[in-house]
Design an enzyme around this catalytic site. Sequence first.
Site, PDB file in Angstrom:
ATOM      1  CG  HIS A  57      -2.022  -1.030   1.098  1.00 21.56           C
ATOM      2  ND1 HIS A  57      -2.552  -1.685   2.191  1.00 21.56           N
ATOM      3  CD2 HIS A  57      -2.673  -1.512   0.021  1.00 21.56           C
ATOM      4  CE1 HIS A  57      -3.498  -2.521   1.781  1.00 21.56           C
ATOM      5  NE2 HIS A  57      -3.582  -2.447   0.468  1.00 21.56           N
ATOM      6  CB  CYS A  69       4.091 -10.949   4.325  1.00 18.09           C
ATOM      7  SG  CYS A  69       5.275 -11.062   5.683  1.00 18.09           S
ATOM      8  CG  HIS A 105      -6.482  -4.375   5.436  1.00 20.32           C
ATOM      9  ND1 HIS A 105      -5.649  -5.407   5.074  1.00 20.32           N
ATOM     10  CD2 HIS A 105      -5.718  -3.253   5.429  1.00 20.32           C
ATOM     11  CE1 HIS A 105      -4.430  -4.922   4.875  1.00 20.32           C
ATOM     12  NE2 HIS A 105      -4.445  -3.619   5.085  1.00 20.32           N
ATOM     13  CD  GLU A 135      -2.680  -9.091   7.371  1.00 21.83           C
ATOM     14  OE1 GLU A 135      -2.031  -8.044   7.159  1.00 21.83           O
ATOM     15  OE2 GLU A 135      -2.594  -9.736   8.427  1.00 21.83           O
ATOM     16  CB  THR A 187       0.385  -9.031  10.270  1.00 18.08           C
ATOM     17  OG1 THR A 187       0.060  -8.297   9.087  1.00 18.08           O
ATOM     18  CG2 THR A 187       0.267 -10.515  10.028  1.00 18.08           C
ATOM     19  CB  CYS A 207       4.472  -9.054  11.800  1.00 21.12           C
ATOM     20  SG  CYS A 207       4.803  -7.406  11.180  1.00 21.12           S
ATOM     21  CB  SER A 218      -3.475  -1.513   7.972  1.00 22.58           C
ATOM     22  OG  SER A 218      -3.578  -1.892   9.305  1.00 22.58           O
ATOM     23  CG  ASN A 219       2.467  -0.641   8.132  1.00 24.43           C
ATOM     24  OD1 ASN A 219       3.402   0.114   8.353  1.00 24.43           O
ATOM     25  ND2 ASN A 219       2.152  -1.026   6.894  1.00 24.43           N
ATOM     26  CB  SER A 276       4.054  -0.231   2.314  1.00 27.45           C
ATOM     27  OG  SER A 276       3.188   0.624   3.036  1.00 27.45           O
TER      28      SER A 276
HETATM   29  C1  2E4 Z   1       1.104  -7.171   4.182  1.00 30.17           C
HETATM   30  C2  2E4 Z   1       0.924  -7.290   5.523  1.00 30.17           C
HETATM   31  O1  2E4 Z   1      -1.483  -4.187   5.769  1.00 30.17           O
HETATM   32  P1  2E4 Z   1      -1.013  -2.785   5.432  1.00 30.17           P
HETATM   33  O2  2E4 Z   1      -2.183  -1.965   4.921  1.00 30.17           O
HETATM   34  O3  2E4 Z   1      -0.276  -2.150   6.517  1.00 30.17           O
HETATM   35  O4  2E4 Z   1      -0.053  -3.033   4.197  1.00 30.17           O
HETATM   36  P2  2E4 Z   1       1.115  -2.165   3.578  1.00 30.17           P
HETATM   37  O5  2E4 Z   1       1.184  -2.586   2.148  1.00 30.17           O
HETATM   38  O6  2E4 Z   1       1.025  -0.735   3.889  1.00 30.17           O
HETATM   39  O7  2E4 Z   1       2.404  -2.716   4.328  1.00 30.17           O
HETATM   40  C3  2E4 Z   1       2.968  -3.938   3.984  1.00 30.17           C
HETATM   41  C4  2E4 Z   1       2.217  -5.100   4.500  1.00 30.17           C
HETATM   42  C5  2E4 Z   1       1.741  -6.070   3.672  1.00 30.17           C
HETATM   43  C6  2E4 Z   1       1.965  -5.234   5.823  1.00 30.17           C
HETATM   44  N1  2E4 Z   1       1.392  -6.332   6.321  1.00 30.17           N
HETATM   45 FE1  SF4 Z   2       5.031  -9.097   6.750  1.00 33.28          FE
HETATM   46 FE2  SF4 Z   2       4.916  -7.663   8.976  1.00 33.28          FE
HETATM   47 FE3  SF4 Z   2       5.865  -6.596   6.769  1.00 33.28          FE
HETATM   48 FE4  SF4 Z   2       3.291  -7.140   6.991  1.00 33.28          FE
HETATM   49  S1  SF4 Z   2       4.436  -5.615   8.172  1.00 33.28           S
HETATM   50  S2  SF4 Z   2       4.585  -7.538   5.217  1.00 33.28           S
HETATM   51  S3  SF4 Z   2       3.338  -9.033   8.182  1.00 33.28           S
HETATM   52  S4  SF4 Z   2       6.769  -8.316   7.897  1.00 33.28           S
END
Ligand code: 2E4
Ligand code: SF4
EC number: 1.17.7.4
Length: 314
Positions: A41, A96, A124, A126, A168, A198, A227-228, A270
């Site tokens: 993302h 992942c 979402h 995931e 995660t 994670c 999300s993160n 990301s």
């Molecule tokens: C997969 C799992 O899940 P989020 O929206 O945070 O995804 P993003 O693509 O921003 O970060 C990588 C990722 C992918 C994180 N957790």
């Molecule tokens: Fe994998 Fe964690 Fe990165 Fe998500 S944030 S892609 S679960 S290592």
Amino acid sequence: MDILLANPRGFCAGVKRAILIVENALKIYKKTIYVKHELVHNQYVIQQLRKKGVVFVEKISDIPNNSIVVFSAHGVSKKTEKKAIKKQLIILNATCPLVTKVHKEVEKASKKNIETIFIGHKGHPEVIGTIGQYNNKNGKIHLIESIEDVDKLSIEKNSKKLNYFTQTTLSITYTKAIIESLKNKFPHISGPKKEDICYATTNRQNAVIKLSKIVDMIFVIGSKNSSNSNRLAEIGEETGVCTKQIESFQDIQVNWIKNIKYIGITAGASAPEFLVTQVIKYLQKIGAKKTKEVLGTEEKINFNIPKHLTFLSS
Ligand code: 2E4
Ligand code: SF4
């Protein structure tokens, strides 16, 4: 004004692996590479891959038969995987490995008929992918997002066994509170030893909390659908320090930083490091002096890519 950089920040092992899979696939297959959903993302990552010819789609039906498809780092449901197989697509799975681990747990619960609760954000990718591993007409998987949802939950009366799993990238603190309230309501519930949040999510959240103790303002670099990254911005704000989530330096408004002495910067899992460098350069141009890293947990995790895609990378 001085700049303080959260460490760790930015790309995690899962994101690096996903990008390497697509980049190597482009070199090896020399054909259009289709990616189901945004690989990660971040609009800059997507832009760069688009320039190299990658096509992003939301539906498998938008991909011509016999093409190459990459599943995004967020993973896909069993249904989606089946659709891809039916279309005879060559599947490169960039999910992942830490998401795949949760998929396997949910699949196991499904096969054993265990009623399951999944903590995550509705809609979402995931969450759609992970819930989509539960494929059992006799069992049930419930999605919850909050403590209020726990109060509303109704579980089959004869359900002797109950499992929970999590997305995660959730907030560590809030998820702990949800799990506690689940355990109060359903004392027999069992789940992973630690939540499924994670290592990268955990370390980046802790790094923001550490940063918040020494800065007057925080910039979180990350796209709005990440999300993160959203959790990092939320956590920054919760510490009481004014926090702004930005896509890039272009979003910065000079009046935000008028009286700021120490400015903190972090980036979601990301968000590429060049976006951080651009923000630093911009702040230096408008008067920032020293730049210092604030060290948190050192990360040594690295994920392999599938063997047939490795011969190009040294
Ligand atoms: C997969 C799992 O899940 P989020 O929206 O945070 O995804 P993003 O693509 O921003 O970060 C990588 C990722 C992918 C994180 N957790
Ligand atoms: Fe994998 Fe964690 Fe990165 Fe998500 S944030 S892609 S679960 S290592």
